[in-house]
Scaffold this motif. Structure first.
Motif, short mmCIF file in Angstrom:
data_model
loop_
_atom_site.label_atom_id
_atom_site.label_comp_id
_atom_site.label_asym_id
_atom_site.label_seq_id
_atom_site.Cartn_x
_atom_site.Cartn_y
_atom_site.Cartn_z
N ALA A 185 0.86 -1.20 0.00
CA ALA A 185 0.00 0.00 0.00
C ALA A 185 0.89 1.24 0.00
CB ALA A 185 -0.89 -0.01 1.24
N ILE A 186 0.38 2.30 -0.61
CA ILE A 186 1.15 3.55 -0.62
C ILE A 186 1.23 4.14 0.80
CG2 ILE A 186 0.70 4.11 -3.03
CD1 ILE A 186 -1.43 6.16 -1.90
N ARG A 187 2.31 4.83 1.05
CA ARG A 187 2.54 5.40 2.39
C ARG A 187 1.41 6.34 2.79
NH1 ARG A 187 7.98 8.55 2.85
NH2 ARG A 187 8.86 6.49 2.54
N GLY A 188 0.93 7.13 1.84
CA GLY A 188 -0.13 8.08 2.14
C GLY A 188 -1.41 7.41 2.64
N TRP A 189 -1.65 6.20 2.19
CA TRP A 189 -2.84 5.45 2.66
C TRP A 189 -2.60 4.93 4.07
CZ3 TRP A 189 -7.31 4.70 -0.37
CH2 TRP A 189 -8.27 3.83 0.17
N LEU A 190 -1.39 4.42 4.29
CA LEU A 190 -1.08 3.83 5.60
C LEU A 190 -1.14 4.89 6.71
CD1 LEU A 190 1.95 1.54 4.64
CD2 LEU A 190 -0.43 0.85 5.03
N LEU A 191 -0.88 6.14 6.36
CA LEU A 191 -0.79 7.20 7.37
C LEU A 191 -2.10 7.96 7.55
CD1 LEU A 191 2.76 8.61 6.53
CD2 LEU A 191 2.11 7.08 8.40
N THR A 192 -3.17 7.52 6.91
CA THR A 192 -4.44 8.27 6.97
C THR A 192 -5.58 7.36 7.44
OG1 THR A 192 -4.54 7.89 4.57
CG2 THR A 192 -3.89 10.07 5.29
N SER A 193 -6.67 8.00 7.86
CA SER A 193 -7.82 7.29 8.45
C SER A 193 -8.78 6.82 7.35
CB SER A 193 -8.55 8.24 9.39
OG SER A 193 -9.12 9.30 8.62
N ASP A 194 -9.75 6.02 7.76
CA ASP A 194 -10.78 5.58 6.81
C ASP A 194 -11.48 6.79 6.17
OD1 ASP A 194 -10.15 3.01 7.61
OD2 ASP A 194 -12.00 2.70 8.75
N GLN A 195 -11.83 7.77 7.00
CA GLN A 195 -12.51 8.95 6.47
C GLN A 195 -11.62 9.67 5.46
OE1 GLN A 195 -15.65 9.92 6.85
NE2 GLN A 195 -15.14 11.52 5.36
N GLN A 196 -10.32 9.78 5.79
CA GLN A 196 -9.40 10.44 4.87
C GLN A 196 -9.21 9.61 3.59
OE1 GLN A 196 -6.37 10.83 7.96
NE2 GLN A 196 -6.38 13.05 7.69
N HIS A 197 -9.34 8.28 3.68
CA HIS A 197 -9.26 7.47 2.46
C HIS A 197 -10.40 7.83 1.50
CE1 HIS A 197 -7.04 4.23 5.02
NE2 HIS A 197 -6.23 5.20 4.64
#
Ligand code: SAM
Length: 212
Positions: A151-163
């Protein structure tokens, strides 16, 4: 418009996806409640006709098979085992985000529990707009499980809502789509995997993509 920070699309494992997906995984990646929610949102949004299932495997989660289903993924054995598929295409979207299909080939496209693996999502979403006919939906669904090294780093560092906001931003920056919608499609009271959907309809008038 969101500017993505440096490293946002990097992954812990930057090696070829072909290696990671070389062996078939004939498993389900979300539980039965989330799978049912995928089928329900496809039906509710009218996903039917000539349909493209992007980043697909051996199961496509439709309640009823579309008239003609094309599945695109990384593992030929997984795709061969997909009972709903009429056409199977092995294609690495991270190496080449251009889809091997003519303009306006499909009535709809879907991508289930996989958008987090795309390192060039804006280009992919732009090309999905090219191959989906005007007015057709592109439905991305995801939960909170993943292969963390891919998974991309930006996904790993963000919440479900942010996804949800991130995938909506992919649609906006790609261009060619009407305003995206996002929803949690499993009841808050349902135990198990949550299922989120972010979707947009292919614009019926041409607008240039956002700059950047
Ligand atoms: C978690 S699985 C989800 C499979 C399926 N969509 C489902 O709902 O069960 C991730 C899928 O993404 C596909 N995938 C991963 N990286 C890809 C890439 N670079 N290009 C195309 N497909 C990719 C793999 O083939 C794999 O089947």
């Amino acid at each position: 418009m969101t500017d993505f920070p440096d490293g946002f699309f990097d992954r812990t494992d930057p090696t070829s996806d072909g290696d990671f997906y070389a062996l078939p995984r004939l498993v389900t990646h979300i539980d039965d409640g989330a799978i049912a929610a995928v089928g329900a949102v496809y039906e509710a949004l009218g996903v039917d006709g000539d349909v493209l299932d992007l980043m697909s495997s051996w199961v496509s989660h439709f309640r009823a098979p579309p008239r003609r289903l094309t599945v695109l993924g990384m593992n030929a054995q997984e795709l061969a085992a997909n009972p709903m598929a009429h056409e199977r295409v092995v294609h690495d979207l991270n190496e080449d985000p251009t889809l091997p299909f003519a303009d306006d080939t499909f009535d709809a496209a879907v991508c289930c529990v996989s958008v987090d693996y795309l390192v060039r999502p804006i280009e992919v979403f732009r090309d999905v707009a090219r191959v989906v006919r005007p007015g057709g939906p592109f439905v991305c669904t995801f939960s909170n499980r993943l292969f963390p090294t891919k998974a991309i780093r930006g996904w790993l560092l963000t919440s479900d809502q942010q996804h949800c906001e991130l995938v909506a931003e992919y649609f906006r920056q790609a261009g060619g789509w009407d305003a995206p919608s996002a929803e949690l499609r499993t009841p808050l009271t349902q135990p198990g995997d949550p299922l989120y959907a972010v979707w947009a309809y292919r614009a019926t008038t041409e607008e240039p993509p956002l700059p950047g």
